[in-house]
Design a protein around this motif. Structure first.
Motif, mmCIF file in Angstrom:
data_model
loop_
_atom_site.group_PDB
_atom_site.id
_atom_site.type_symbol
_atom_site.label_atom_id
_atom_site.label_comp_id
_atom_site.label_asym_id
_atom_site.label_seq_id
_atom_site.Cartn_x
_atom_site.Cartn_y
_atom_site.Cartn_z
ATOM 1 N N SER A 33 -9.447 -0.360 -10.035
ATOM 2 C CA SER A 33 -9.516 -1.751 -9.567
ATOM 3 C C SER A 33 -10.970 -2.212 -9.439
ATOM 4 O O SER A 33 -11.286 -3.374 -9.692
ATOM 5 C CB SER A 33 -8.760 -1.932 -8.242
ATOM 6 O OG SER A 33 -9.229 -1.057 -7.239
ATOM 7 N N GLU A 71 -12.520 -5.400 -11.618
ATOM 8 C CA GLU A 71 -13.270 -6.520 -11.018
ATOM 9 C C GLU A 71 -14.669 -6.613 -11.618
ATOM 10 O O GLU A 71 -15.247 -7.697 -11.702
ATOM 11 C CB GLU A 71 -13.366 -6.340 -9.505
ATOM 12 C CG GLU A 71 -12.073 -6.611 -8.771
ATOM 13 C CD GLU A 71 -12.240 -6.595 -7.259
ATOM 14 O OE1 GLU A 71 -11.396 -7.170 -6.569
ATOM 15 O OE2 GLU A 71 -13.237 -6.008 -6.753
ATOM 16 N N PHE A 106 -15.626 -10.393 -12.467
ATOM 17 C CA PHE A 106 -14.946 -11.156 -11.417
ATOM 18 C C PHE A 106 -15.699 -11.043 -10.092
ATOM 19 O O PHE A 106 -15.622 -11.926 -9.258
ATOM 20 C CB PHE A 106 -13.513 -10.643 -11.256
ATOM 21 C CG PHE A 106 -12.680 -10.758 -12.493
ATOM 22 C CD1 PHE A 106 -12.099 -11.963 -12.852
ATOM 23 C CD2 PHE A 106 -12.493 -9.676 -13.328
ATOM 24 C CE1 PHE A 106 -11.331 -12.077 -14.007
ATOM 25 C CE2 PHE A 106 -11.734 -9.765 -14.486
ATOM 26 C CZ PHE A 106 -11.152 -10.976 -14.825
ATOM 27 N N VAL A 107 -16.379 -9.911 -9.908
ATOM 28 C CA VAL A 107 -17.230 -9.679 -8.728
ATOM 29 C C VAL A 107 -18.615 -9.357 -9.257
ATOM 30 O O VAL A 107 -18.783 -8.463 -10.107
ATOM 31 C CB VAL A 107 -16.690 -8.506 -7.874
ATOM 32 C CG1 VAL A 107 -17.644 -8.182 -6.745
ATOM 33 C CG2 VAL A 107 -15.312 -8.855 -7.318
ATOM 34 N N VAL A 135 -6.299 -10.235 -11.191
ATOM 35 C CA VAL A 135 -7.321 -10.384 -12.233
ATOM 36 C C VAL A 135 -6.854 -9.601 -13.453
ATOM 37 O O VAL A 135 -6.079 -8.654 -13.332
ATOM 38 C CB VAL A 135 -8.704 -9.883 -11.781
ATOM 39 C CG1 VAL A 135 -9.293 -10.786 -10.713
ATOM 40 C CG2 VAL A 135 -8.637 -8.441 -11.271
ATOM 41 N N GLY A 153 -6.934 -7.682 -7.582
ATOM 42 C CA GLY A 153 -8.341 -7.456 -7.251
ATOM 43 C C GLY A 153 -8.550 -7.581 -5.753
ATOM 44 O O GLY A 153 -8.571 -8.703 -5.231
ATOM 45 N N THR A 166 -11.137 -7.339 -3.807
ATOM 46 C CA THR A 166 -12.295 -8.143 -3.402
ATOM 47 C C THR A 166 -12.066 -9.605 -3.726
ATOM 48 O O THR A 166 -12.406 -10.498 -2.947
ATOM 49 C CB THR A 166 -13.574 -7.652 -4.104
ATOM 50 O OG1 THR A 166 -13.644 -6.222 -4.003
ATOM 51 C CG2 THR A 166 -14.823 -8.250 -3.465
ATOM 52 N N VAL A 167 -11.480 -9.863 -4.905
ATOM 53 C CA VAL A 167 -11.179 -11.232 -5.330
ATOM 54 C C VAL A 167 -10.096 -11.839 -4.436
ATOM 55 O O VAL A 167 -10.083 -13.044 -4.170
ATOM 56 C CB VAL A 167 -10.730 -11.231 -6.813
ATOM 57 C CG1 VAL A 167 -10.258 -12.608 -7.252
ATOM 58 C CG2 VAL A 167 -11.870 -10.749 -7.708
#
Length: 377
Positions: A232, A236, A370-371, A336, A329, A331-332
Motif C-alpha cells: 500500500s 501511494e 498519490f502521496v 487509489v 490508500g 494516507t490518502v
C-alpha cells in the motif's frame, strides 16, 4: 509452506507474531499484530523495518578490474547510464528484451571497483542466468547468498539509525556507503527505498541479521512492517510492482519510466542504444507510446483491484485500459489505483469508468505519486 525458502529473519518474524504467507517462493510476513493499516500509517509517521532479504544481491566485477568495463558490460543489458554513475551512488534500471519489454527492474550501485545489483525475488534466478550468459566473458558474477537485506523506512528513519551510527545522517537520496559500522555490525547501505519515504536499505551478513534487526526494533521510532503495508505504501508512492505494473508486455516508455533513461543512452546520445529492444524503446521515446501507465482515482470508497477493465463511457463505449494495481490508500484516505490506458485517454483529469462485477464506476486519471515523496535530496 514446507517447501518455501526462509530468510535469515524467519524465526524472528514468527516470534514477533507475524502472519506468514508464500511470496516469490519464500515464507514472508504479510503483517504483524499491529495490522496493515497501522503499519502503513506508522511508516508514514515514524519508521518501519521491512525484511526484503528475499531479493537477490549480486556483485559484478570486470575481469580487467576496471569499473568502466563492468559498467559498459551492464549497459548492454539495460537502457540506463551505468558508466556515468558516480562512485558510491546508485541508480534505478531495468533489464529489457528484444521487443522492448521489461524483464525486471533493479537497483545498480557503483561501489568503486565493482557494481552491486539488487534484483526482484520473483525474477532473481532468471536475472542471474541472464547476467551470467551475457556478461561472463567480461565479468565475474558473484551471487551473495549469505546476506540479508533490511529496509528502514519513514521520516524518522534517519534520527533512529543515526543514534547507532551518526554518519548515516550525511547521506542523501541514492547515496551508498560500504563497511559501515552499525553498533558493532558491519553493513553496506543505501539511502533509498520503495515506500516514497526517506529511509535506508541495509545489506548485512545473514549471521548478523537478527542481531541488527533487534537493535533497530529496540529504537522507539521503529516497528516491524509486513508485505501488506509495503504494497500500500509503494502504491501511494506511484511505484511499479514487477509482474503487475511492468512485465515483458510493457516497455519503459509505456510504463512512464522515461525519466530512468538518461540522455546519453537516447537517440543522438554518446552511447545511444546498444541494449535489447533499443529500436522499439528509442522510437517510443521520440514518437510516444500507444498507451501509458497512469494514476487513477476511483470515486467513492470501493477499491478497484488489478484486472478491472477501464472504459471511456458509463455505458457502451470502448475498453481503453486495465487496472494493474489498486487498493485502499490509508494516507490518502480512499481508494487509489494505477493502470494502463490508451495514449489519448492518459491526460490528467480525463474521466473514465472501471467495470467492477458488471457495474461501471467512475474514476479519474490523476498525477502520481498519490502521496508526495519524502526523500532527502
Amino acid at each position: 509452506m514446507s517447501d518455501l525458502k526462509q530468510t535469515a529473519l524467519h524465526d524472528l518474524h514468527v516470534e514477533l507474531g507475524a502472519k506468514m504467507v508464500p511470496f516469490a517462493g519464500y515464507s514472508m510476513p504479510v503483517q504483524y499484530p499491529l495490522g496493515v493499516m497501522k503499519e502503513h500509517l506508522h511508516t508514514r509517521a515514524a519508521a518501519g523495518l521491512f525484511d526484503v532479504s528475499h531479493m537477490g544481491q549480486v556483485v559484478l566485477r570486470a575481469k580487467s578490474g576496471s569499473y568502466e568495463d563492468v559498467a559498459l558490460a551492464m549497459e548492454s543489458l539495460v537502457p540506463v547510464d551505468v558508466l556515468g554513475l558516480a562512485e558510491m551512488r546508485q541508480r534505478y534500471a531495468m533489464f529489457t528484451d528484444a521487443t522492448g519489454g521489461i524483464l525486471d527492474d533493479l537497483m545498480l550501485a557503483n561501489l568503486g571497483d565493482h557494481l552491486f545489483a539488487v534484483v526482484n525475488a520473483g525474477c532473481k534466478d532468471d536475472d542471474i542466468a541472464l547476467m551470467k550468459e551475457a556478461l561472463s566473458d567480461r565479468c565475474e558474477i558473484e551471487v551473495l547468498e549469505d546476506r540479508a537485506l533490511l529496509a528502514l523506512q519513514g521520516p524518522q528513519a534517519e534520527a533512529a539509525l543515526a543514534r547507532l551510527q551518526p554518519l548515516v545522517a550525511d547521506m542523501k537520496f541514492m547515496d551508498v556507503a560500504k563497511d559501515v559500522d552499525i553498533d558493532g555490525i558491519t553493513v553496506t547501505l543505501s539511502r533509498s527505498g520503495y515506500t516514497g519515504e526517506d529511509g535506508y536499505e541495509i545489506s548485512v551478513a545473514n549471521e548478523d541479521a537478527v542481531a541488527l534487526a533487534r537493535k533497530l526494533l529496540a529504537l522507539e521510532e521503529v516497528e516491524p512492517i509486513g508485505l501488506g503495508a509495503r504494497d500500500s505504501l509503494r502504491l501511494e508512492g506511484g511505484l511499479c510492482l514487477y509482474g503487475h505494473d511492468i512485465d515483458t508486455t510493457t516497455t519503459p516508455v509505456e510504463a512512464a519510466l522515461n525519466w530512468a533513461i538518461q540522455k546519453v543512452r537516447r537517440n543522438d546520445g554518446e552511447r545511444a542504444g546498444g541494449f535489447p529492444g533499443a529500436g522499439v524503446i528509442l522510437q517510443q521515446l521520440a514518437d510516444g507510446a500507444p498507451r501509458k501507465r497512469v494514476g487513477l482515482l476511483p470515486e467513492g470508497r470501493a477499491p478497484m483491484r488489478e484486472g478491472v477493465p477501464i472504459f471511456d463511457a458509463a455505458e457502451g463505449g470502448n475498453e481503453v485500459g486495465t487496472v494493474t494495481s489498486g487498493g485502499f490508500g490509508p494516507t490518502v484516505g480512499g481508494p487509489v489505483a494505477m493502470g494502463y490506458v490508451s495514449a489519448e485517454h492518459a491526460k490528467v483529469d480525463t474521466p473514465l469508468w472501471g467495470e467492477v462485477r458488471g457495474k461501471r464506476l467512475p474514476l479519474t486519471v490523476t498525477k502520481m505519486p498519490f502521496v508526495a515523496a519524502n526523500f532527502k535530496r
